[in-house]
Design a protein around this motif. Sequence first.
Motif, PDB file in Angstrom:
ATOM      1  N   LYS A 153       0.826  -1.203   0.000  1.00  0.00           N
ATOM      2  CA  LYS A 153       0.000   0.000   0.000  1.00  0.00           C
ATOM      3  C   LYS A 153       0.864   1.259   0.000  1.00  0.00           C
ATOM      4  N   GLY A 154       1.936   1.224  -0.777  1.00  0.00           N
ATOM      5  CA  GLY A 154       2.813   2.379  -0.792  1.00  0.00           C
ATOM      6  C   GLY A 154       3.437   2.605   0.568  1.00  0.00           C
ATOM      7  N   LYS A 155       3.547   3.864   0.972  1.00  0.00           N
ATOM      8  CA  LYS A 155       4.165   4.169   2.266  1.00  0.00           C
ATOM      9  C   LYS A 155       3.295   3.734   3.442  1.00  0.00           C
ATOM     10  N   ASP A 156       2.041   3.367   3.161  1.00  0.00           N
ATOM     11  CA  ASP A 156       1.134   2.904   4.210  1.00  0.00           C
ATOM     12  C   ASP A 156       1.168   1.389   4.393  1.00  0.00           C
ATOM     13  N   THR A 157       2.070   0.703   3.687  1.00  0.00           N
ATOM     14  CA  THR A 157       2.227  -0.739   3.850  1.00  0.00           C
ATOM     15  C   THR A 157       2.619  -1.050   5.291  1.00  0.00           C
ATOM     16  N   ILE A 158       2.066  -2.130   5.821  1.00  0.00           N
ATOM     17  CA  ILE A 158       2.405  -2.537   7.189  1.00  0.00           C
ATOM     18  C   ILE A 158       3.064  -3.914   7.185  1.00  0.00           C
ATOM     19  N   ALA A 159       3.841  -4.171   8.210  1.00  0.00           N
ATOM     20  CA  ALA A 159       4.387  -5.500   8.422  1.00  0.00           C
ATOM     21  C   ALA A 159       3.371  -6.287   9.244  1.00  0.00           C
ATOM     22  N   PRO A 160       3.022  -7.490   8.830  1.00  0.00           N
ATOM     23  CA  PRO A 160       2.046  -8.271   9.586  1.00  0.00           C
ATOM     24  C   PRO A 160       2.468  -8.472  11.037  1.00  0.00           C
ATOM     25  N   ASP A 161       1.489  -8.604  11.925  1.00  0.00           N
ATOM     26  CA  ASP A 161       1.793  -8.767  13.342  1.00  0.00           C
ATOM     27  C   ASP A 161       1.787 -10.219  13.790  1.00  0.00           C
ATOM     28  N   THR A 162       1.730 -11.156  12.835  1.00  0.00           N
ATOM     29  CA  THR A 162       1.832 -12.577  13.153  1.00  0.00           C
ATOM     30  C   THR A 162       2.877 -13.211  12.245  1.00  0.00           C
ATOM     31  N   LEU A 163       3.479 -14.293  12.713  1.00  0.00           N
ATOM     32  CA  LEU A 163       4.446 -15.014  11.894  1.00  0.00           C
ATOM     33  C   LEU A 163       3.771 -15.552  10.637  1.00  0.00           C
ATOM     34  N   LYS A 209       7.164  -0.166  -6.698  1.00  0.00           N
ATOM     35  CA  LYS A 209       6.872  -1.320  -5.851  1.00  0.00           C
ATOM     36  C   LYS A 209       7.928  -2.420  -5.945  1.00  0.00           C
ATOM     37  N   LEU A 210       8.119  -2.981  -7.132  1.00  0.00           N
ATOM     38  CA  LEU A 210       8.863  -4.233  -7.251  1.00  0.00           C
ATOM     39  C   LEU A 210      10.293  -4.164  -6.705  1.00  0.00           C
ATOM     40  N   LEU A 211      10.999  -3.085  -7.006  1.00  0.00           N
ATOM     41  CA  LEU A 211      12.374  -2.968  -6.534  1.00  0.00           C
ATOM     42  C   LEU A 211      12.467  -2.651  -5.038  1.00  0.00           C
ATOM     43  N   LEU A 212      11.350  -2.332  -4.433  1.00  0.00           N
ATOM     44  CA  LEU A 212      11.323  -2.045  -2.999  1.00  0.00           C
ATOM     45  C   LEU A 212      11.132  -3.307  -2.158  1.00  0.00           C
ATOM     46  N   LEU A 213      10.641  -4.370  -2.790  1.00  0.00           N
ATOM     47  CA  LEU A 213      10.195  -5.539  -2.032  1.00  0.00           C
ATOM     48  C   LEU A 213      11.327  -6.320  -1.377  1.00  0.00           C
TER      49      LEU A 213
END
Length: 217
Positions: A101-111, A174-178
Amino acid sequence: MLSEDVYHSIMDDVASLFVNDSSGHDIHHTKRVHDSAVTIQATEGGDIDIIRLASLLHDADDRKLFATENYSNARSIMVDHGISEDMQDAVIHVISQISFKGKDTIAPDTLEGMIVQDADRLDAIGAIGIGRAFAYGGKAGRAMYDPKEHHKEGMSESEYYSNEGTTINHFYEKLLLLKDMMNTETAKRVAEHRHSFMEGFLKEFYDEWYGTNQANL
């Protein structure tokens, strides 16, 4: 653990959602994400049923493909196969956190969420990621490349979803940021090679576009 028969049946249901898809979000993408997630789980751990279900259903309500609400496709499929409400909630929680979601992307809080997100992102980079990017761009009517159009940086979620830039710009948006957004060590190792492949592709693309390698003709 859920039986393989249940998973095969769910896979069939998911396949029916993507009949004739040409955007790169077909059942083959789903299978690759599922298989990658299972491979990552073998090293990283996590609840295998939640991981497998979320992998199979992660695009069932993708906003780019379906006009559903409250993950109704994924919910319906799980209900039809007798998945408990608690597990349904856990799966939907994973799915709700994996999108870019662009700069609003979050890291999941579960494994489990981290693993499914990594598996989905791995399929967005490398050779297959390149193919999927151009498939989606063509499906969406986007130009392959426009030298006058510069890629955008720091887009919010709404800006990212409304963006209609070129496919080449999508690499930078996006792609080069992943590669640097992977969660697990397993995915980070795979992403290194696929990222390098994309960099090589872009170099060749520009060489051919601007004629800098014409001496090879």
